[in-house]
Design a protein around this motif. Structure first.
Motif, short mmCIF file in Angstrom:
data_model
loop_
_atom_site.label_atom_id
_atom_site.label_comp_id
_atom_site.label_asym_id
_atom_site.label_seq_id
_atom_site.Cartn_x
_atom_site.Cartn_y
_atom_site.Cartn_z
N THR A 67 0.83 -1.20 0.00
CA THR A 67 0.00 0.00 0.00
C THR A 67 0.87 1.26 0.00
OG1 THR A 67 -1.71 -1.21 1.19
CG2 THR A 67 -1.87 1.18 1.20
N ALA A 68 1.96 1.24 0.74
CA ALA A 68 2.84 2.41 0.82
C ALA A 68 3.56 2.69 -0.49
CB ALA A 68 3.85 2.22 1.94
N CYS A 69 3.78 1.68 -1.32
CA CYS A 69 4.54 1.85 -2.56
C CYS A 69 3.69 2.31 -3.73
CB CYS A 69 5.22 0.53 -2.94
SG CYS A 69 6.55 0.11 -1.83
N ARG A 70 2.38 2.21 -3.63
CA ARG A 70 1.52 2.57 -4.76
C ARG A 70 1.36 4.09 -4.85
NH1 ARG A 70 -3.85 0.46 -4.08
NH2 ARG A 70 -3.44 0.99 -1.96
N PRO A 71 1.39 4.65 -6.05
CA PRO A 71 1.23 6.09 -6.19
C PRO A 71 -0.23 6.55 -6.10
CG PRO A 71 1.62 5.11 -8.32
CD PRO A 71 1.75 4.00 -7.29
N TRP A 72 -1.18 5.64 -6.06
CA TRP A 72 -2.59 6.02 -5.98
C TRP A 72 -3.32 5.04 -5.07
CZ3 TRP A 72 -0.23 4.00 -10.30
CH2 TRP A 72 -0.57 2.71 -10.63
N PRO A 73 -4.42 5.46 -4.47
CA PRO A 73 -5.20 4.54 -3.64
C PRO A 73 -6.07 3.63 -4.50
CG PRO A 73 -6.19 6.69 -3.61
CD PRO A 73 -4.91 6.82 -4.40
N ALA A 77 -5.68 1.53 -11.68
CA ALA A 77 -5.00 2.76 -12.06
C ALA A 77 -5.97 3.94 -12.02
CB ALA A 77 -4.43 2.61 -13.47
N PRO A 78 -5.46 5.11 -11.73
CA PRO A 78 -6.34 6.28 -11.67
C PRO A 78 -6.83 6.67 -13.06
CG PRO A 78 -4.06 6.95 -11.49
CD PRO A 78 -4.07 5.45 -11.48
N THR A 79 -7.92 7.40 -13.10
CA THR A 79 -8.43 7.92 -14.36
C THR A 79 -7.61 9.15 -14.73
OG1 THR A 79 -10.06 9.23 -13.18
CG2 THR A 79 -10.75 7.06 -13.93
N ARG A 80 -7.91 9.73 -15.86
CA ARG A 80 -7.14 10.90 -16.28
C ARG A 80 -7.30 12.03 -15.26
NH1 ARG A 80 -10.25 14.90 -18.12
NH2 ARG A 80 -12.38 14.40 -18.70
N GLY A 81 -6.35 12.92 -15.24
CA GLY A 81 -6.38 14.04 -14.32
C GLY A 81 -7.62 14.90 -14.49
#
Length: 88
Positions: A67-73, A77-81
């Motif tokens: 969990t600490a290594c992931r850049p997003w929760p 993968a996150p959607t576009r900004g």
């Protein structure tokens, strides 16, 4: 000319990196495989740890590190900004 026949299997890469430390990829993948049922299938961490053959506390540590290594929760993968926000 090469001494090996052309149909010979390529040699396996060395297990050590250039820095002399052992390659952590197989270890990381094994730990991730234990966590996958918990992360994606809704299995409790305790059940995933038991099926993977590791103590529950160890699985908790692995999950915290993952969990600490992931850049997003979240598991995907996150959607576009800016997705989901109104533009002004």
């Amino acid at each position: 000319m090469s001494a090996e026949p052309p149909d010979a299997a390529p040699a396996a890469p060395p297990a050590d990196t250039s820095a002399g430390a052992p390659d952590a990829t197989p270890v990381a993948l094994a730990r991730y495989r234990v966590l996958v049922p918990h992360l994606y299938d809704g299995v409790t961490l305790k059940a995933a740890a038991a099926s993977g053959g590791v103590p529950y506390r160890t699985a908790q540590r692995w999950l915290a590190a993952w969990t600490a290594c992931r850049p997003w929760p979240g598991p995907i993968a996150p959607t576009r900004g800016g997705a989901g926000y109104l533009r002004s």
